[in-house]
Write an enzyme that holds these catalytic residues in place. Sequence first.
Site, PDB file in Angstrom:
ATOM      1  CB  CYS A   2       0.500  22.565   0.325  1.00 51.79           C
ATOM      2  SG  CYS A   2      -1.213  22.522   0.831  1.00 51.79           S
ATOM      3  NE  ARG A  27       5.246  19.271  -1.324  1.00 53.19           N
ATOM      4  CZ  ARG A  27       5.918  18.503  -0.480  1.00 53.19           C
ATOM      5  NH1 ARG A  27       6.852  17.723  -0.932  1.00 53.19           N
ATOM      6  NH2 ARG A  27       5.650  18.524   0.805  1.00 53.19           N
ATOM      7  CD1 TRP A  74      -3.948  16.898  -1.988  1.00 54.15           C
ATOM      8  CD2 TRP A  74      -4.261  17.170   0.205  1.00 54.15           C
ATOM      9  NE1 TRP A  74      -4.595  15.797  -1.518  1.00 54.15           N
ATOM     10  CE2 TRP A  74      -4.804  15.925  -0.180  1.00 54.15           C
ATOM     11  CE3 TRP A  74      -4.356  17.539   1.545  1.00 54.15           C
ATOM     12  CZ2 TRP A  74      -5.416  15.055   0.715  1.00 54.15           C
ATOM     13  CZ3 TRP A  74      -4.967  16.685   2.442  1.00 54.15           C
ATOM     14  CH2 TRP A  74      -5.484  15.449   2.024  1.00 54.15           C
ATOM     15  CG  ASN A 100       3.083  21.981   3.130  1.00 53.12           C
ATOM     16  OD1 ASN A 100       1.999  21.442   3.296  1.00 53.12           O
ATOM     17  ND2 ASN A 100       4.192  21.302   2.892  1.00 53.12           N
ATOM     18  N   GLY A 101       0.969  22.793   5.657  1.00 56.62           N
ATOM     19  CA  GLY A 101       0.813  22.210   6.989  1.00 56.62           C
ATOM     20  C   GLY A 101      -0.603  22.439   7.481  1.00 56.62           C
ATOM     21  CD  GLU A 487       2.918  -0.921  -3.811  1.00 55.01           C
ATOM     22  OE1 GLU A 487       2.382  -0.685  -2.711  1.00 55.01           O
ATOM     23  OE2 GLU A 487       3.316  -0.015  -4.563  1.00 55.01           O
ATOM     24  CE  LYS A 491       1.438   2.311  -6.552  1.00 54.73           C
ATOM     25  NZ  LYS A 491       2.355   2.370  -5.457  1.00 54.73           N
ATOM     26  CD  GLU A 494      -1.220   5.413  -4.992  1.00 59.79           C
ATOM     27  OE1 GLU A 494      -0.568   4.443  -5.438  1.00 59.79           O
ATOM     28  OE2 GLU A 494      -0.688   6.357  -4.408  1.00 59.79           O
ATOM     29  CG  HIS A 510     -12.028 -17.675   6.152  1.00 57.11           C
ATOM     30  ND1 HIS A 510     -12.520 -18.638   6.992  1.00 57.11           N
ATOM     31  CD2 HIS A 510     -10.851 -18.146   5.689  1.00 57.11           C
ATOM     32  CE1 HIS A 510     -11.669 -19.644   7.062  1.00 57.11           C
ATOM     33  NE2 HIS A 510     -10.631 -19.367   6.264  1.00 57.11           N
ATOM     34  CE  LYS A 607       6.424  10.490  -4.827  1.00 62.70           C
ATOM     35  NZ  LYS A 607       6.062   9.101  -5.170  1.00 62.70           N
TER      36      LYS A 607
HETATM   37  C1  AGP Z   1       2.179   5.262  -2.960  1.00 65.37           C
HETATM   38  O1  AGP Z   1       1.853   4.991  -4.270  1.00 65.37           O
HETATM   39  C2  AGP Z   1       1.416   6.284  -2.311  1.00 65.37           C
HETATM   40  N1  AGP Z   1       1.281   7.463  -3.051  1.00 65.37           N
HETATM   41  C3  AGP Z   1       1.527   6.413  -0.824  1.00 65.37           C
HETATM   42  O2  AGP Z   1       0.931   5.271  -0.298  1.00 65.37           O
HETATM   43  C4  AGP Z   1       2.938   6.588  -0.192  1.00 65.37           C
HETATM   44  O3  AGP Z   1       3.681   5.434  -0.342  1.00 65.37           O
HETATM   45  C5  AGP Z   1       2.764   6.952   1.293  1.00 65.37           C
HETATM   46  O4  AGP Z   1       2.064   8.148   1.390  1.00 65.37           O
HETATM   47  C6  AGP Z   1       4.072   7.031   2.032  1.00 65.37           C
HETATM   48  O5  AGP Z   1       4.900   8.017   1.504  1.00 65.37           O
HETATM   49  P1  AGP Z   1       6.416   8.140   1.955  1.00 65.37           P
HETATM   50  O6  AGP Z   1       7.104   6.902   1.485  1.00 65.37           O
HETATM   51  O7  AGP Z   1       6.918   9.369   1.293  1.00 65.37           O
HETATM   52  O8  AGP Z   1       6.410   8.220   3.447  1.00 65.37           O
END
Ligand code: AGP
Length: 612
Positions: A2, A27, A74, A100-101, A487, A491, A494, A510, A607
């Site tokens: 949010c 966000r 969100w 937000n929260g 990673e 990516k 996502e 395995h 984000k």
């Molecule tokens: C990364 O592409 C993600 N959107 C997500 O995994 C992110 O890295 C994670 O939420 C941690 O965020 P931060 O580094 O702001 O704590």
Amino acid sequence: MCGIVGYVGKRKAQPILINGLLRLEYRGYDSAGISVMEETGIKTIKNQGRVKGLLEVKEIEDLKGTMGIGHTRWATHGKPSAINSHPHMDNEKTTSVVHNGIIENYIELREFLTKNGYKFLSQTDTEVIPNLIHFYYEKTNKKDKMDFVKALKQAVEMLKGSFAIEVLNNDFKEEMFVVRKDSPMVIGKGVEENYISSDIPAILSFTKDFYLLNDYEFAVLSKDDVEFYDINLNKIEKQPKNIAWDVSSAEKDGYEDFMLKEIYEQPKSIRETIGARITLGVKSTLDELDFTKEYLESVDRVYIVACGTAMNAGMTTKKILEQFCHLQTEVDIASEFRYRKPLITPKTLCIFISQSGETADTIAALKLAKEHGAKTIAISNVIGSSITREADYSLYTHAGPEIAVASTKAYTSQIVLLAIIAIYFAEVLGVSSRELEELKKEILEVPKKIEEILDNTEKIKDFAKRISNEKDVFFIGRGIDYTVAMEGSLKLKEISYIHAESYAAGELKHGPIALIENGITVIGIMTDAELAPKTVSNLQEVVTRGAKTLVVTNQDIDKSMFDEVIEIPEISEYISPILSVVPLQLLAYYISKERGLDVDKPRNLAKSVTVE
Ligand code: AGP
């Protein structure tokens, strides 16, 4: 999660709020809304969907007021819908709130308010807040703004959970009220105007001077002033912090998407991360740390704790810390660490990584480590963010604002900074080796090597086209290359919504090899000379079973059996993810574009994950 914005000043609030919300959309983007204080009182417009949908509401142009609040959601409690969108008002429509929260005890509070005659229109946790404020405000003399702040204080004292709250009330045509706990919010100081935002980039074009609010601190904003109060409503003084980020760093700068821009910014962001922190032939200087040899020798273990991409960055550092510094190192996911009762002693050193510095699980893990007496280091990209305020020591990546939800430049900067910290530890411990000096040299050469990769992206674009309709993709690697597989796979899933898995290459047989069939894509990463032949064998096993293969490597291997090979420059295997990740970032990006998706705002994600 949010985004919240607020404005009070001499200009029309509506366009400023919408502009701020558009910048904060990463966000959360399930719904959006604003409340503006008009001569006749608060006017609210809200809608399901993206912020731009608000501009299609006819009445939006009628909003002329110079003070207002806004929200992009969100969804947590209650599905995305106009009724569940913020701002929310009390039953009497006197108070408007964005939040937000998460209010964890909202059911209990709804019952309390229902017994007192209040009704609820939405399914949200937030709607209890304006009604609670109303409930307590009615009990005051309603003499002045301090009566309202008192009611706000009583209301927030009832809340369990996390919140950053902005409030307008019809009795105060020139002031708005904010308070926070465990959710991000900054106040921007302007000339004859003041701003509120969940984070800095959204209002960077208006001001570079920011006030930071601590938990349970209240602020009353008017055109010319910002007053701060502590939990006992004693007035407190705060000095604004000047943030040196450049405005263009929060703009797309001619790139189609923020993600592409941020991938291309990596040589620059890494140069900024390195700064003056390492020089060849001279001991590394980390002004932020004051560790002694005795202290580091007494450390019983190091935990590196983070979420998502930041955790993947942390994974890369275990090898350096163990091999150069002989520090036993464990890397953990913050949401696991905080509940698994980890062995933490006063001799434990905990490193927390968070680009945003506001990730709820990482903050909670940090607080846990502190409770057990461990020394804590925060690594973040955002000056003054919550983890940096909680930790004993803070180091910034200086990567500049990262706007795309998928993290790219933050990851590579985090790896660089972690490697520099490990080198610093090794030097404090008196390890003097040629390898250490060589590693420094390699770090200094990284930006140029990334430029080389970025100058040559045709093969990646082409492979992205070829696999853009796949359903499943596997990423494999060994040692440090396995961390990059993690990673790369994160990516891809996502932003392309393709099912992607990462495996330590040796684990394939395995179980997961059962999934390999004709045409399935397997991506292998090989930068470790010792382990590369073994990964080649694992890839051979999937080729035999009909897999399509892409290899990212700097090793001298027989390339003829693979469908595509992306060659990257040579680099020490201790830091190779900084290079090997770049083709994988680009691959995910181009696949997402091929599929016509919103690269910067992938579905269901936000984000900064400020809720548990
Ligand atoms: C990364 O592409 C993600 N959107 C997500 O995994 C992110 O890295 C994670 O939420 C941690 O965020 P931060 O580094 O702001 O704590």
